[in-house]
Design an enzyme around this catalytic site. Structure first.
Site, PDB file in Angstrom:
ATOM      1  N   THR A   1      67.211  47.294  42.992  1.00  0.00           N
ATOM      2  CA  THR A   1      67.421  47.848  41.657  1.00  0.00           C
ATOM      3  C   THR A   1      66.091  48.036  40.938  1.00  0.00           C
ATOM      4  O   THR A   1      65.235  47.144  40.951  1.00  0.00           O
ATOM      5  CB  THR A   1      68.342  46.914  40.838  1.00  0.00           C
TER       6      THR A   1
ATOM      7  N   SER B   1      48.572  47.060  40.834  1.00  0.00           N
ATOM      8  CA  SER B   1      49.437  46.025  40.289  1.00  0.00           C
ATOM      9  C   SER B   1      49.254  45.991  38.779  1.00  0.00           C
ATOM     10  O   SER B   1      48.160  46.253  38.276  1.00  0.00           O
ATOM     11  CB  SER B   1      49.045  44.671  40.900  1.00  0.00           C
ATOM     12  N   ALA B   2      50.328  45.665  38.047  1.00  0.00           N
ATOM     13  CA  ALA B   2      50.264  45.750  36.580  1.00  0.00           C
ATOM     14  C   ALA B   2      49.648  44.521  35.924  1.00  0.00           C
ATOM     15  O   ALA B   2      48.980  44.624  34.901  1.00  0.00           O
ATOM     16  CB  ALA B   2      51.669  45.972  36.023  1.00  0.00           C
ATOM     17  N   HIS B   3      49.855  43.336  36.514  1.00  0.00           N
ATOM     18  CA  HIS B   3      49.511  42.132  35.760  1.00  0.00           C
ATOM     19  C   HIS B   3      48.020  41.818  35.704  1.00  0.00           C
ATOM     20  O   HIS B   3      47.607  40.912  34.999  1.00  0.00           O
ATOM     21  CB  HIS B   3      50.313  40.926  36.257  1.00  0.00           C
TER      22      HIS B   3
ATOM     23  N   CYS C   1      45.633  32.547  44.961  1.00  0.00           N
ATOM     24  CA  CYS C   1      46.588  32.564  46.065  1.00  0.00           C
ATOM     25  C   CYS C   1      46.199  31.580  47.161  1.00  0.00           C
ATOM     26  O   CYS C   1      47.022  31.168  47.955  1.00  0.00           O
ATOM     27  CB  CYS C   1      46.679  33.957  46.663  1.00  0.00           C
TER      28      CYS C   1
END
Lengths: 402, 125
Positions: free
Chosen positions: A245, A207-209, A333
């Protein structure tokens, strides 16, 4: 508290395992794709081709940084989607072989919630326990394997206590039995080496964040030839394996963030581990009735997790928030839920104490000055909450009697 | 998650501490559910003249303890027995849904403290 006080308040962010700020270099790389280069990567015209070229470059960058082929990287909306995809669709693709899944008991909710759904659908799931330091023993995985096992998923590093798991060893066991092996490397990437070849995994989530990249983008590595059903279907994106997309700016930012994370890994990890060790030793020196959760060395360099006896976790988090300090009770979470962390319970902390577990996760911009401020505030806030705690009074009254 | 009133009450809680000369003590909740609330009252001529609390719990539990002990101060025990969790929530301008149970604990602890006082009075008579 009046407004002028709030403005003066020093802000210390120690929740980097929840999310990280976007690196300005990453943002700069992304900006053109919010501007002139806005095309849909699937369009055949000039605008589309420009976007597609950027995505292709990013895919190759990410692949090479983790030792994968570019055709093995599938972009998703983030780690949760990639984890759900594996848990829900690998067993589906292997249903001829069996219906048994093995995961570690300390997996992230995006794994555990998905396996719970699979159980509802009739699949069998084994939640392999960890030792008191939060490490999975490969032997317990070996013992949990049945002839119906189709998937094993063990995270590379835990999000709450930072314990680093012997994934390569477990992957060897999985391979020997012809079982698909997945690892959630979201927390580990940027702190420890992530190479899909060396790890021997068939699936891997990123994951990037968590690495100073944008939110809303991640990927699933799928080893060539591995079977997995489709999860989100739509158009022909991601070679028909993931419709929707293409998130061009996100993907471009993800690649840049990963490039920086891998490039600076050693430098950052060394600095963070030093700061972390200082922070931990000061806290343990200055506060009584406290446990440092997790493994002393097999641990992410920026992670700390403590259990403060006689103090409820949320009230400590909210107290420190009044001092401008941001920390968390483990998993963002699961905050808001009333049950204690499944990770803290899994390492054997009793339920009544587990409520007082707090994670402080450091980041690239963390300074010793910030940590000194934080240590002082933690000492004061814990004292104050203990003064208010009937459990602490019970404990001290009991001691007086003896 | 919490509104300003709750945060203010949590940041500077009133009536904190044990009360050595209390003549009524009530407790609600337990360790394993994550909250323990202990309310102390001092009753003179059927009027609650002093209140205090000790609470192990979340910010909402501390805020409701503070608010409930403030609300019953100066009331007769008959009046204080009528205190409902809804009144405490209203005075706090609302609590998140998953924290309503904290206000129920406050109501229970107040009632337990008053009942404790009543049983002591009965015994001494």
């Amino acid at each position: 508290m009046n407004k002028s006080n709030q403005q003066k308040l020093q802000r210390v962010y120690l929740d980097h395992s929840a999310t990280t700020p976007l690196d300005p270099t990453v943002l700069a790389t992304m900006l053109p794709y919010f501007g002139d280069t806005f095309g849909n990567a699937d369009s055949v015209h000039y605008f589309g081709r420009q976007a597609a070229a950027a995505v292709d470059t990013a895919r190759r960058t990410i692949a090479s940084l983790i030792g994968a082929k570019h055709s093995e990287i599938f972009f998703t909306s983030g780690g949760t989607e990639a984890n759900n995809w594996v848990i829900k669709r690998v067993p589906y693709a292997k249903q001829d072989k069996g219906n048994h899944i093995i995961v570690a008991a300390i997996e992230h909710p995006s794994i555990i919630s998905a396996t719970k759904q699979m159980e509802d659908d009739g699949y069998k799931v084994t939640y392999v326990p960890v030792d008191s330091k939060g490490i999975v023993d490969p032997d317990t995985i070996q013992k949990a394997i049945t002839d119906k096992t189709v998937l094993i998923s063990v995270m590379l590093a835990n999000n709450e206590i930072g314990s680093i798991q012997p994934v390569a060893e477990i992957a060897k066991i999985a391979k020997k039995h012809g079982i698909a092996m997945h690892s959630d490397a979201i927390q580990a990437i940027g702190s420890v080496e992530v190479n899909v070849g060396k790890l021997g995994v068939d699936f891997l989530t990123l994951s990037a964040h968590k690495i100073y990249g944008p939110k809303g983008i991640g990927c699933l590595y799928i080893r060539g030839g591995q079977k997995i059903g489709k999860f989100i279907v739509g158009g022909h994106q991601e070679r028909t394996y993931r419709g929707g997309t293409t998130n061009v700016p996100g993907i471009v930012g993800f690649a840049k963030a990963l490039e920086i994370a891998v490039r600076d890994m050693e430098k950052n990890s060394t600095k963070l581990a030093e700061l972390r060790d200082y922070f931990v030793s000061e806290i343990l020196k200055r506060i009584e009735h406290i446990t440092y959760n997790g493994h002393p060395t097999k641990r992410l360099p920026h992670n700390t997790n403590f259990t403060f006896d006689f103090v409820e976790g949320e009230s400590l988090i909210m107290s420190l928030d009044l001092d401008g300090i941001a920390c968390s009770s483990g998993s963002a979470c699961s905050s808001g839920s009333l049950t204690p962390s499944h990770v803290i319970l899994a390492i054997g902390v009793p339920e009544e104490k587990a409520q007082g577990s707090i994670r402080f996760s450091l980041g690239k911009s963390t300074t010793k000055t910030q940590l000194d401020y934080t240590i002082d505030k933690i000492v004061k806030r814990v004292d104050k909450l203990r003064e208010m705690s009937p459990l602490f009074k019970q404990f001290t009254d009991g001691k007086k009697l003896i | 998650m919490y509104n300003e009133t709750v945060m203010k009450e949590f940041a500077s809680p009133q009536n904190v501490g044990a009360m050595p000369d209390a003549n009524g003590v009530g407790q609600a909740g337990n360790e394993s559910c994550g909250d323990v609330m202990k309310i102390y009252i001092k009753v003179v001529d059927d009027v609650i003249v002093e209140t205090s609390f000790l609470t192990f719990g979340c910010a909402a539990a501390i805020a409701t303890s503070s608010m409930a002990t403030t609300m019953i101060k100066g009331k007769t025990i008959a009046e204080a027995l009528k205190l409902t969790n809804k009144q405490v929530v209203k005075k706090l301008d609302g609590l998140p849904a998953q924290k309503i149970h904290c206000s129920v604990m406050a109501e229970e602890a107040v009632q337990a403290a008053i009942n404790d006082y009543k049983s002591k009075v009965k015994k001494s008579n």
